[in-house]
Write a protein that holds these residues in place. Structure first.
Motif, PDB file in Angstrom:
ATOM      1  N   LEU A  44       0.964  -1.622  -0.007  1.00  0.00           N
ATOM      2  CA  LEU A  44       0.063  -0.222   0.076  1.00  0.00           C
ATOM      3  C   LEU A  44       0.468   1.794  -0.199  1.00  0.00           C
ATOM      4  CD1 LEU A  44      -2.562   1.416   0.909  1.00  0.00           C
ATOM      5  CD2 LEU A  44      -2.203   0.990   2.938  1.00  0.00           C
ATOM      6  N   ASP A 213      -2.483  -1.252  -3.837  1.00  0.00           N
ATOM      7  CA  ASP A 213      -3.091  -0.597  -3.147  1.00  0.00           C
ATOM      8  C   ASP A 213      -2.943   1.335  -3.100  1.00  0.00           C
ATOM      9  OD1 ASP A 213      -4.805  -2.652  -3.199  1.00  0.00           O
ATOM     10  OD2 ASP A 213      -3.408  -3.528  -1.711  1.00  0.00           O
ATOM     11  N   HIS A 225      -8.501   6.442  -2.314  1.00  0.00           N
ATOM     12  CA  HIS A 225      -8.017   5.231  -2.191  1.00  0.00           C
ATOM     13  C   HIS A 225      -8.249   4.354  -2.764  1.00  0.00           C
ATOM     14  CE1 HIS A 225     -11.244   2.830   0.209  1.00  0.00           C
ATOM     15  NE2 HIS A 225     -11.706   4.264   0.830  1.00  0.00           N
ATOM     16  N   GLU A 227      -7.348   0.256  -5.692  1.00  0.00           N
ATOM     17  CA  GLU A 227      -6.315  -0.447  -5.956  1.00  0.00           C
ATOM     18  C   GLU A 227      -5.742   0.280  -7.369  1.00  0.00           C
ATOM     19  OE1 GLU A 227      -7.263  -4.088  -8.422  1.00  0.00           O
ATOM     20  OE2 GLU A 227      -8.298  -4.796  -6.030  1.00  0.00           O
TER      21      GLU A 227
END
Length: 247
Positions: A44, A213, A225, A227
C-alpha cells in the motif's frame, strides 16, 4: 524475548486496520477520523504533501505514537494494549535512520538484533547487510556514510527481525535509480512472502508502479483510496494539487 510473527497471507483480518483514527498536537490536527486497511500479501502506498499526515499515520501504525481517538490493529494486535507486540511484528524506517553515528552498520544491527531477541545477532546482521547490498561498508562508521548508504542500513535495521508488516516513510528519498530499484525489490519480497508493506511517497508514477493499493491523505483525511490499477499518476497529481475544499 520478543515474539516475531511469521508472515502468513492466509491469516484472517488485515495487516493494518485503522478505524476513526485521529491525532492532534495541541491545536494541530495531524489525522482526522482515518479509516484505512492494508492487506496481507500486498503493498500500500500513501500519497500526500508534506504535512498531510503520512508520517504520523505510519508512526501510529508502528505503535510509536498513540492516537488521540480511534482504534489501531496492527498484525492482529490491538495497539492500545499491545504496543510491545506491535513493535515486534513491525519493521519501521522513518526519516531518521535511528542508527548510532559512532558505530558501524554491523555494530548497529547487532545491537538492534539483541534488542529484538534475534538469535545469532552477528550472523543475522551480516545476512541482512548482504540482502540490502551494504556489506561493502559494513565496518565503516555510520557518520561517514552517504545518505543513500545510511538509507539502506536503516531499511536493513527494519528488516532485521523479519517483521510481518514493513512501514517505510518516503524510502526513495535521497536514493539514486539503483537505490530505488533496491527499495522496489525489498517491498515486493516482503509482500510476496505473505507479509505486508505500507510506504509513503511523493511521486505518483513511482508509487503506483511499486504498489498494489493506494491511499491519498489531504489535511489528515483520506481523500481517495483503491487498487493502483484503478487510477493514474495524472489523477493522483490532480487530486494532490486541487484546492483543499475539493478534497
Amino acid at each position: 524475548m520478543a515474539e516475531n510473527p511469521t508472515p502468513d497471507a492466509t491469516r484472517p483480518g488485515h495487516a493494518l486496520e485503522l478505524r476513526g483514527v485521529s491525532k492532534t498536537y495541541g491545536t494541530t490536527h495531524a489525522l482526522r477520523a482515518v479509516d484505512l486497511d492494508a492487506a496481507w500479501g500486498r503493498v500500500l502506498v500513501l500519497f500526500g504533501h508534506n504535512g498531510a499526515g503520512k508520517s504520523t499515520l505510519l508512526r501510529v501504525a508502528a505503535a510509536l505514537v498513540k492516537p488521540t481517538a480511534g482504534s489501531v490493529t496492527t498484525a492482529g494486535f490491538d495497539a492500545d494494549g499491545n504496543a510491545g507486540r506491535v513493535r515486534a511484528a513491525t519493521g519501521y524506517a522513518g526519516h531518521g535512520s535511528l542508527l548510532y553515528d559512532d558505530l558501524t552498520p554491523e555494530e548497529n544491527l547487532r545491537f538492534y538484533a539483541r534488542l529484538h531477541g534475534v538469535p545469532d545477532p552477528k550472523e543475522r546482521a551480516a545476512e541482512v547487510l548482504r540482502d540490502v547490498g551494504a556489506e561493502r561498508w559494513a565496518h565503516r562508521r555510520v557518520r561517514g556514510l552517504s545518505n543513500g548508504m545510511q538509507k539502506r542500513v536503516a531499511i536493513a535495521r527494519a528488516l532485521l527481525h523479519r517483521p510481518a508488516l514493513l512501514l517505510l516513510d518516503e524510502p526513495d528519498s535521497g536514493l539514486d535509480v539503483q537505490g530505488q530499484a533496491f527499495v522496489d525489490t525489498v517491498v515486493r519480497a516482503v509482500a510476496d512472502g505473505g507479509g505486508a508493506v505500507v510506504f509513503s511517497a511523493h511521486d505518483p508514477a513511482r508509487g503506483l508502479a511499486s504498489a498494489d493499493d493506494f491511499a491519498v491523505l489531504r489535511g489528515g483525511r483520506i481523500a481517495a483510496h483503491g487498487e493502483t490499477g484503478s487510477t493514474t499518476p495524472d489523477e493522483i497529481a490532480a487530486l494532490l494539487s486541487a484546492p483543499a475544499e475539493a478534497a
